[in-house]
Design a protein around this motif. Structure first.
Motif, short mmCIF file in Angstrom:
data_model
loop_
_atom_site.label_atom_id
_atom_site.label_comp_id
_atom_site.label_asym_id
_atom_site.label_seq_id
_atom_site.Cartn_x
_atom_site.Cartn_y
_atom_site.Cartn_z
N ARG A 15 0.81 -1.22 0.00
CA ARG A 15 0.00 0.00 0.00
C ARG A 15 0.84 1.26 0.00
N GLY A 16 2.12 1.11 -0.22
CA GLY A 16 2.99 2.27 -0.34
C GLY A 16 3.18 3.04 0.95
N MET A 17 2.96 2.39 2.07
CA MET A 17 3.12 3.04 3.37
C MET A 17 4.56 2.83 3.83
N ARG A 18 5.40 3.82 3.62
CA ARG A 18 6.83 3.67 3.85
C ARG A 18 7.35 4.51 5.02
N SER A 19 6.45 5.06 5.81
CA SER A 19 6.87 5.83 6.98
C SER A 19 7.18 4.87 8.13
N ALA A 20 8.44 4.78 8.50
CA ALA A 20 8.83 3.85 9.56
C ALA A 20 8.18 4.22 10.89
N ASP A 21 8.02 5.50 11.14
CA ASP A 21 7.42 5.93 12.40
C ASP A 21 6.01 5.37 12.56
N TRP A 22 5.17 5.58 11.54
CA TRP A 22 3.79 5.11 11.62
C TRP A 22 3.71 3.59 11.53
N ASN A 23 4.55 2.98 10.71
CA ASN A 23 4.53 1.53 10.60
C ASN A 23 4.93 0.86 11.91
N LEU A 24 5.96 1.38 12.56
CA LEU A 24 6.39 0.84 13.85
C LEU A 24 5.29 1.01 14.89
N LEU A 25 4.67 2.18 14.91
CA LEU A 25 3.61 2.42 15.89
C LEU A 25 2.44 1.46 15.68
N ALA A 26 2.03 1.28 14.42
CA ALA A 26 0.92 0.36 14.13
C ALA A 26 1.29 -1.07 14.52
N GLY A 27 2.50 -1.48 14.19
CA GLY A 27 2.92 -2.83 14.54
C GLY A 27 2.98 -3.06 16.03
N HIS A 28 3.46 -2.08 16.78
CA HIS A 28 3.56 -2.24 18.23
C HIS A 28 2.19 -2.20 18.90
N VAL A 29 1.26 -1.43 18.35
CA VAL A 29 -0.10 -1.42 18.89
C VAL A 29 -0.75 -2.80 18.71
N VAL A 30 -0.50 -3.41 17.57
CA VAL A 30 -1.08 -4.74 17.31
C VAL A 30 -0.63 -5.75 18.36
N ILE A 31 0.65 -5.72 18.74
CA ILE A 31 1.15 -6.73 19.67
C ILE A 31 0.93 -6.35 21.14
N THR A 32 0.64 -5.09 21.43
CA THR A 32 0.41 -4.69 22.82
C THR A 32 -1.06 -4.61 23.18
N LEU A 33 -1.92 -4.46 22.19
CA LEU A 33 -3.36 -4.35 22.45
C LEU A 33 -3.93 -5.52 23.25
N PRO A 34 -3.55 -6.77 22.96
CA PRO A 34 -4.12 -7.89 23.73
C PRO A 34 -3.85 -7.82 25.22
N TYR A 35 -2.73 -7.27 25.63
CA TYR A 35 -2.40 -7.20 27.06
C TYR A 35 -3.37 -6.29 27.80
N VAL A 36 -3.67 -5.14 27.23
CA VAL A 36 -4.62 -4.23 27.86
C VAL A 36 -6.02 -4.81 27.82
N THR A 37 -6.40 -5.34 26.68
CA THR A 37 -7.76 -5.91 26.54
C THR A 37 -7.98 -7.03 27.54
N ARG A 38 -7.01 -7.89 27.69
CA ARG A 38 -7.17 -9.06 28.57
C ARG A 38 -7.26 -8.66 30.04
N THR A 39 -6.40 -7.75 30.48
CA THR A 39 -6.42 -7.36 31.89
C THR A 39 -7.68 -6.58 32.23
N VAL A 40 -8.15 -5.74 31.31
CA VAL A 40 -9.39 -5.00 31.56
C VAL A 40 -10.58 -5.96 31.56
N MET A 41 -10.58 -6.93 30.66
CA MET A 41 -11.66 -7.93 30.66
C MET A 41 -11.68 -8.71 31.97
N ALA A 42 -10.49 -9.01 32.51
CA ALA A 42 -10.42 -9.71 33.79
C ALA A 42 -11.01 -8.85 34.91
N SER A 43 -10.77 -7.55 34.87
CA SER A 43 -11.34 -6.65 35.87
C SER A 43 -12.85 -6.57 35.74
#
Length: 260
Positions: free
Chosen positions: A122-150
């Motif tokens: 898709r021609g998305m070559r900005s490393a800043d935004w790509n890194l942020l999107a990738g890290h959100v994908v792998i960190t989102l489950p941790y927040v979702t799971r702990t909040v669901m447990a609460s």
């Protein structure tokens, strides 16, 4: 007899898992110019040379900024997802939960390669935004799971009562829901920050020559120079992670983290 055997197995497992970390910390105090175990002499010089490693400061600041942004976005998205899943019952709910948790199951190398291909196509070559999107994908489950447990022990009638008494949706969330799920949010945020900061695989695929997170810098440094400075840097990161986890235990308590 069985209890003693169980304790012995657990103790052996703990030693097996902790021994590499202990060895790394011990090697970081070596006075030699090369990595050896047991270390030769005792010195703190390698800790003093951490800031002199090529690209270390820039990579550290990038990783800290990236982890902070990914944590904030994961909290916003994860809390919303957890509330939607916990409050309502709808067709496909289990599939949605499985999709939210899938980054914990799918190998990170597969996720990183897939995201790299997606961004390139898709021609998305900005490393800043790509890194942020990738890290959100792998960190989102941790927040979702702990909040669901609460939310598993949350009494939704409290929200209904607040609404009946005149509180709007945002006010009811801020004054009723948020104080109860705050430990889960804090725990998930800490897990998300540490996961993002220490992640190598996603960062390796999505970084470029100018945007290199700390784990990739450390790996590149090891490929060229393998001295006790790497052990000192790794030990420093271990100290920081241990301090954060101990602070989390003091603020929240392990009993509040059940379900994760």
């Amino acid at each position: 007899m069985m209890a003693a055997l169980a304790y012995a197995v657990v103790a052996a497992t703990v030693v097996f898992l902790a021994l590499p970390i202990v060895s790394l910390i011990v090697m970081s105090f070596s006075a030699a110019e090369y990595v050896t175990f047991p270390p030769i002499g005792f010195s703190l010089k390698w800790y003093g040379r951490i800031l002199q490693m090529p690209g270390f400061v820039d990579s550290l600041l990038l990783s800290l900024r990236l982890a902070a942004l990914a944590t904030v976005l994961s909290i916003l998205l994860g809390v919303a997802a957890a509330l939607a899943v916990a409050r309502t019952r709808f067709r496909g709910r289990n599939a949605l939960v499985a999709a939210l948790m899938s980054p914990l199951v799918v190998p990170s190398i597969v996720t990183g390669l897939a995201m790299l291909q997606f961004f390139v196509d898709r021609g998305m070559r900005s490393a800043d935004w790509n890194l942020l999107a990738g890290h959100v994908v792998i960190t989102l489950p941790y927040v979702t799971r702990t909040v669901m447990a609460s939310l598993e022990v949350f009494d939704w009638s409290l929200v209904d009562t607040a609404r009946v008494l005149g509180a709007g949706p945002l006010r009811a969330f801020w004054r009723v829901t948020l104080p109860i799920i705050r430990p889960g949010i804090l725990a998930g945020g800490i897990f998300a920050f540490l996961t993002s900061f220490d992640n190598y695989t996603i960062s390796f695929f999505l970084a470029d020559a100018r945007r290199v997170p700390l784990p990739v810098t450390v790996f590149n440094y090891i490929n060229n120079i393998f001295d006790p400075g790497v052990a000192a840097l790794s030990a420093t990161l271990i100290y920081a992670s241990a301090i954060i986890l101990i602070a989390t235990e003091r603020l929240i308590g392990a009993s509040r983290l059940r379900g994760f």
